[in-house]
Scaffold this motif. Structure first.
Motif, PDB file in Angstrom:
ATOM      1  N   LEU A  53      24.170  -2.999 -18.681  1.00  0.00           N
ATOM      2  CA  LEU A  53      23.734  -1.617 -18.469  1.00  0.00           C
ATOM      3  C   LEU A  53      22.507  -1.570 -17.566  1.00  0.00           C
ATOM      4  N   ILE A  54      21.513  -2.401 -17.844  1.00  0.00           N
ATOM      5  CA  ILE A  54      20.311  -2.366 -17.015  1.00  0.00           C
ATOM      6  C   ILE A  54      20.601  -2.908 -15.611  1.00  0.00           C
ATOM      7  N   THR A  55      21.504  -3.881 -15.507  1.00  0.00           N
ATOM      8  CA  THR A  55      21.839  -4.411 -14.184  1.00  0.00           C
ATOM      9  C   THR A  55      22.475  -3.343 -13.308  1.00  0.00           C
ATOM     10  N   THR A  57      10.618  -4.581 -17.070  1.00  0.00           N
ATOM     11  CA  THR A  57       9.595  -5.102 -17.982  1.00  0.00           C
ATOM     12  C   THR A  57       9.901  -4.725 -19.425  1.00  0.00           C
ATOM     13  N   VAL A  58      10.271  -3.465 -19.644  1.00  0.00           N
ATOM     14  CA  VAL A  58      10.619  -3.026 -21.001  1.00  0.00           C
ATOM     15  C   VAL A  58      11.809  -3.820 -21.532  1.00  0.00           C
ATOM     16  N   PHE A  59      12.809  -4.040 -20.684  1.00  0.00           N
ATOM     17  CA  PHE A  59      13.988  -4.795 -21.119  1.00  0.00           C
ATOM     18  C   PHE A  59      13.606  -6.225 -21.502  1.00  0.00           C
ATOM     19  N   ILE A  60      12.767  -6.863 -20.689  1.00  0.00           N
ATOM     20  CA  ILE A  60      12.355  -8.246 -20.969  1.00  0.00           C
ATOM     21  C   ILE A  60      11.560  -8.323 -22.265  1.00  0.00           C
ATOM     22  N   LEU A  61      10.654  -7.373 -22.476  1.00  0.00           N
ATOM     23  CA  LEU A  61       9.860  -7.363 -23.710  1.00  0.00           C
ATOM     24  C   LEU A  61      10.759  -7.204 -24.937  1.00  0.00           C
ATOM     25  N   LEU A 111       9.406   2.127 -10.689  1.00  0.00           N
ATOM     26  CA  LEU A 111      10.332   2.455 -11.773  1.00  0.00           C
ATOM     27  C   LEU A 111      11.205   1.256 -12.133  1.00  0.00           C
ATOM     28  N   LEU A 112      11.629   0.506 -11.120  1.00  0.00           N
ATOM     29  CA  LEU A 112      12.391  -0.711 -11.378  1.00  0.00           C
ATOM     30  C   LEU A 112      11.583  -1.682 -12.231  1.00  0.00           C
ATOM     31  N   LEU A 113      10.332  -1.880 -11.878  1.00  0.00           N
ATOM     32  CA  LEU A 113       9.477  -2.821 -12.603  1.00  0.00           C
ATOM     33  C   LEU A 113       9.260  -2.378 -14.046  1.00  0.00           C
ATOM     34  N   ILE A 114       9.068  -1.071 -14.254  1.00  0.00           N
ATOM     35  CA  ILE A 114       8.870  -0.574 -15.618  1.00  0.00           C
ATOM     36  C   ILE A 114      10.111  -0.816 -16.464  1.00  0.00           C
ATOM     37  N   ASN A 115      11.270  -0.447 -15.934  1.00  0.00           N
ATOM     38  CA  ASN A 115      12.517  -0.622 -16.687  1.00  0.00           C
ATOM     39  C   ASN A 115      12.802  -2.089 -16.992  1.00  0.00           C
ATOM     40  N   GLU A 161       0.800  -1.203   0.000  1.00  0.00           N
ATOM     41  CA  GLU A 161       0.000   0.000   0.000  1.00  0.00           C
ATOM     42  C   GLU A 161       0.843   1.268   0.000  1.00  0.00           C
ATOM     43  N   GLU A 162       2.111   1.160   0.385  1.00  0.00           N
ATOM     44  CA  GLU A 162       2.940   2.353   0.447  1.00  0.00           C
ATOM     45  C   GLU A 162       3.330   2.874  -0.937  1.00  0.00           C
ATOM     46  N   LYS A 163       3.081   2.081  -1.967  1.00  0.00           N
ATOM     47  CA  LYS A 163       3.292   2.524  -3.345  1.00  0.00           C
ATOM     48  C   LYS A 163       4.702   3.076  -3.537  1.00  0.00           C
ATOM     49  N   ASN A 164       5.670   2.249  -3.304  1.00  0.00           N
ATOM     50  CA  ASN A 164       7.065   2.637  -3.436  1.00  0.00           C
ATOM     51  C   ASN A 164       7.360   2.994  -4.887  1.00  0.00           C
ATOM     52  N   MET A 165       7.655   4.265  -5.142  1.00  0.00           N
ATOM     53  CA  MET A 165       7.868   4.726  -6.508  1.00  0.00           C
ATOM     54  C   MET A 165       9.152   4.168  -7.105  1.00  0.00           C
ATOM     55  N   VAL A 166      10.166   3.960  -6.289  1.00  0.00           N
ATOM     56  CA  VAL A 166      11.409   3.376  -6.795  1.00  0.00           C
ATOM     57  C   VAL A 166      11.155   1.968  -7.322  1.00  0.00           C
ATOM     58  N   THR A 167      10.378   1.191  -6.574  1.00  0.00           N
ATOM     59  CA  THR A 167      10.051  -0.166  -7.015  1.00  0.00           C
ATOM     60  C   THR A 167       9.275  -0.142  -8.314  1.00  0.00           C
TER      61      THR A 167
END
Length: 250
Positions: free
Chosen positions: A88-90, A30-34, A24-28, A16-22
């Motif tokens: 680079l992403i790592t 996910t894009v890399f995996i796609l 952003l990590l998930l977006i980056n 529920e705390e909606k960690n914005m860093v997390t």
């Protein structure tokens, strides 16, 4: 009476705390995996690597020319979430976790996304200006592109140092935080040299760092440059949500 933002208390969370860093990590990631699996599919179908770069990467990476940017203007934003190298992403995600979490814990999660986006755009503009006005970079224009969140992470590194200059990541090890920021800069430049064999991202890092410095200096003075952006995002994301209760301090 004033409204007080409830800051994140845990380093990383998906609750529920909606960690914005997390997020952003998930977006980056996910894009890399796609992109990774899309490249595999292209290979399975017998396409050369150049076909994947032309059909896909050229539409998400930031070009080095203004003509290229006019054709794909969204790359001003998509490039800061796109990484075309595993190393680079790592490295970027490790640094994003480090600097982003520290900045979030000291200044609140509402500083993270506006700073990430603003510094990414400023870094992109500095990159393109560098490609046009630095003689050593001009010869690379026909095929050069910028990828990754390096400028945004540099902004968070500088911003976190501005907010908490005396902070120590390891209490028992007296290493000033600015040294860790310097290590990040060196590692990031070396990573780009190894993967891209050029220094064209240096202007982007400088632009991102200056943005982080100015943004957080203004925040310390009471000027939240991302307040308007956060209000718009909140209204969009909560358009169909019931009204939340704010903590009120009298």
């Amino acid at each position: 009476m004033m409204y007080v933002e409830e800051r994140n208390k845990t380093p990383l969370s998906l609750g529920e705390e909606k960690n914005m860093v997390t997020q952003l990590l998930l977006i980056n990631i996910t894009v890399f995996i796609l992109l990774f699996f899309t490249e595999i599919i292209y290979g399975i179908e017998g396409n050369p690597p150049a076909r994947f770069k032309g059909d896909v990467l050229s539409h998400v990476l930031l070009p080095s020319t203004f003509d290229g940017l006019l054709k794909n203007p969204w790359t001003l934003f998509s490039s800061m979430f796109t990484h075309d190298s595993f190393w680079l992403i790592t490295s970027n995600m490790i640094w994003l976790t480090c600097f982003g979490t520290m900045l979030q814990n000291h200044a609140g999660r509402d500083r993270i996304l506006p700073l990430y986006l603003l510094s990414g755009v400023v870094g992109a503009v500095c990159y393109m200006l560098g490609m046009h006005f630095i003689p050593a970079f001009q010869a690379l224009q026909p095929y050069a592109t910028m990828t990754g969140a390096s400028a945004s992470i540099m902004a968070m590194a500088i911003g976190a140092t501005v907010v908490a200059p005396g902070y120590r990541l390891l209490p028992n090890l007296p290493i000033p935080f600015w040294i860790i920021t310097l290590v990040f800069l060196i590692v990031n430049v070396v990573t780009h040299i190894v993967n891209s064999h050029d220094l064209t991202t240096v202007p982007a890092l400088i632009g991102g760092g200056l943005t982080g410095f100015f943004y957080m200096q203004q925040w310390k003075k009471g000027n939240d440059l991302g307040a308007g952006f956060n209000k718009v995002v909140y209204r969009i994301t909560h358009m169909f949500h019931p009204k939340s209760h704010l903590h009120v301090v009298k």
